[in-house]
Design an enzyme around this catalytic site. Sequence first.
Site, PDB file in Angstrom:
ATOM      1  N   GLY A   1      44.051  35.171  36.659  1.00 14.01           N
ATOM      2  CA  GLY A   1      43.167  36.165  35.947  1.00 14.01           C
ATOM      3  C   GLY A   1      43.107  37.471  36.659  1.00 14.01           C
ATOM      4  N   SER A   2      41.787  37.900  36.655  1.00 11.80           N
ATOM      5  CA  SER A   2      41.877  39.428  37.298  1.00 11.80           C
ATOM      6  C   SER A   2      42.254  39.751  38.779  1.00 11.80           C
ATOM      7  CB  SER A   2      40.331  39.819  37.217  1.00 11.80           C
ATOM      8  OG  SER A   2      39.832  40.036  35.862  1.00 11.80           O
ATOM      9  N   THR A   3      42.364  38.659  39.400  1.00 17.58           N
ATOM     10  CA  THR A   3      43.011  38.751  40.811  1.00 17.58           C
ATOM     11  C   THR A   3      44.233  39.337  40.790  1.00 17.58           C
ATOM     12  OG1 THR A   3      43.036  36.845  41.105  1.00 17.58           O
ATOM     13  CG2 THR A   3      41.153  37.338  42.060  1.00 17.58           C
TER      14      THR A   3
END
Lengths: 364, 593
Positions: free
Chosen positions: B297-299
């Site tokens: 995801g956003s990481t």
Amino acid sequence: MPKRTDKTILVTMLILIAFGFIMIYSASAVISYKKYGDSFFFLKKQLIWGLLGMIAFMAAHSLDYRTWQRYVIPVFALSCLMLILVLTPLFGPAVNGSRRWLRLGIISFQPSEITKLAVIIYLAGYLARKGDGIRDFFHGFVPPMILIGIIMGLIIIEPDLGSVVTIGLVAGTLLLIGGARLSHMSLVVLLSAPIVYRFVMQVGYRRQRWETFLNPWMDPAGSGFQIVQSFMAFGSGGLLGSGLGEGRQKLFFLPYPHTDFIFAIIGEEMGLLGVFSIILLYLLLALKGCTIAIKTEDLFGSYLAFGITMMITIQVLINICVATGLLPTKGLALPFLSYGGSSLLTNMLGMGMLSSIAKDGRGR
Amino acid sequence: MLSRRKDKKRRLKIKIYLIMFLLIIGFTGVFMRLFNLHVVKNQALASRAEKQHQKTIILEGERGTILDRNGKILAANLDVPSMYASPVSVKDQAAASKKISLATGTEYNILKNKMKSGKKSGKNFVWLKRRIDPAKVEEVKGLGIEGIGLIMESQRFYPKGNLLSNVLGFAGLDNNGLEGLELRYDKYLRGDKRWQVLEKDALGKTIFPKDRKYTTPQRGKDIALTIDEVIQYISERELDLALERTSAKSGSIIVMDPRNGEILAMAVRPTFDPNHTDSYQPSDLRNRAITDPYEPGSTLKTLVASAAIEEGLVTPDELIYCENGSFNIGGRVLHDHEKHGLLPFKDVIKVSSNIGTAKVGMRLGEERLYKYIRAFGLGEKTDIDLSGESIGIVREPGSWTVKSLPSISIGQEVAATPIQLITAVAAIANGGWLMRPHLVDEIRDQEGNIVFKSAPEVIRRVVSFDTAREMIKILTRVTERGGTGEKAVISGYSVAGKTGTAQKKAAGSRGYSAEYFVSSFIGFVPSQDPRLIILVVIDEPEGVSWGGSIAAPVFKNVAEEILNYLAIPQENREGILMVSRENGQPGSINEIR
């Protein structure tokens, strides 16, 4: 006419020695660690002796072998001296009830080993000098008999029966090809039979060995232990063996795994293929040695080459026959393979002489 | 005269030929004898030898100890008695079994059957019960049953219970490593084989263990880890609390030193007690931090942003239009958590705008995005010194669909293990170097000689020092007011980090689940001279699942306590240390200009 150096002897010998190093390590690592805290203890010692042996080989190879004939008397005398010294408590400590080792400072040496070579040089020189004179009983045949008899007597006091048998057989075959009369030799055999009987049957452990030889399975946990363990080592090896280092007989069961019974360990770990290869190498060495004896014009060279070849071959046959139960047990090293410095050095010196005869023994 | 000599030589030759012939016969005879022993009698002799070898038993030598970086023992050995029987020597098996059963609590039938089948096959030796309670030794001895005996064996013991267990793994009954470090470093930890001879007495009845003749008492080697027991404990405790709070099913926390790749802690849940492995499912034994890839995801936006800055495709201050929260890109409608208009790129990351990041991802294009993701170590093993590592999933651009580019830019359609992700982001923290993560620091033999010593290992440079610096500044904004990682802030330190909230693939369909998420936070601190990088992954938390609300507070708790424990000096917020190590090796902080 100088002949191109034949490498067969050197290469065959080196293969056997290298294989010996591997097997000595495999057979002795556990015992060695237990006894000396270093699993390489025996291997290291053998490597040093191998190095000394190589120097002896190179020296004997480059030296004209006829030189040895000139030094027959000092060589022979030195051997006798060492054989006497070894019987004194000062120089020859008793190990396992026998005095075979001459201790000189940090090194110890078995004089009986080098004596084998001395006897051969002496006898080769004597036979070459006497020519047909050997056929004369009192002036030809008896003098060497007395000398060799004394030597054998000294060795049997140690006691080292294996060496005595080797010297007797080597001397016998040398006399035979040297032209001694069969009737004279038969007489010696007949006369010595009662002495041999006395030495074998009167000494308890030898008598027992003889009986064990006749029926090893009679007491497999007692007197038959060693030979039965040896059988099991060969038998569990099968065709290809259990693999280098994987043998288990050497761990607890087979005594002297890195010396007298190293052939059984080879049988267990390398199988029939391994022992067969080793036998072929020895046979090659024996036939090569005999061929050199035949091709050499010079009689001394011929007898010397033959004697050295027999010294190696007879020990090989006796050792293997003992390990496989074809002969009663006696302590004898397997040339080039067994752990033991004196034996390795002597045999390599002998090979150096043989190589020297092959090089320039075509006569002048 | 000459002819006589020749004649003599001729006779000599004939005799030698005769002897050669005899020698060949002799050698043939010897060979036949050997053939007889090796082949004909092979079966009989081999089985006889085997039977006698049964009298020897092989015991594994004592395993080496596993220690943490400060010498605290994590796995060691204890001497424990084991009970054996010589079935042929036990006179009344039923009575013996009954007595032993009463004394030791071992089931009667098991004992009886072991002795019975042992006797049937003529065995000299069977284990009755390995590793019995040392307190029972006297009782067993007191029974005085002929043919029953005790041998001391060494047993693996994990004094800290389930601490670090998923990493340590465990060793089996024969002291052989079965999982984790115990398996991976088995050849070092294992002691030499120990042989013990059991001998018959004169009557051939009883077997006694001889005193340990011919045994090789060499112990295995000791392994010192980079793990710090205290940091490991803090991480596991906080992970447990987080899982309890969120009713999540699994999770992991990794703490690493970004300068050299040393793993300081690796907490994994679910876990197990290596002292009692039989009561656990295989899934409890797994080290999920290295075996289980998840969609980050956003990481992952940290990597995309680094790539775009490195390639000069965007600057931190460039304004990007975030389409007010809804944008059709590559045939897919992307949404943002909150609606945004024009945002400088550094704030795109701060608020974790999917639309803004995807637009920058489009600038990179498929090939370059793929190249950078791979350069950061995704899709390949980190080569950490543990077994069973997964390579994750990174498809090659050839098999991407039109949607892939924007999806991958926001951390979907790729999967990475926690160890891969932390290693990748550590490359930003340390100024651009991808380091090989490792957790074995040193291997020592029993004399204390160092057999192996770890050293920082650079895999490759991924981005320039300048890019890494820019990224650190951007990621520091994430934990500032208005950023998604506000809850990761630690007083006295500046924290750089990134949140991640990844929808899980819905079971049985191609889309994403609206229910199941992986919440994560990756952060490093102090941001200007990172000493710690920490990844928190919480799998399927219930209720609110934002990485910023679930994982960021866990990061804060863990980091705060470790900073305190390691006594890492607080930063002066105004005048932050400016350290240049553009060309230096990672980890060198001495080039202050």
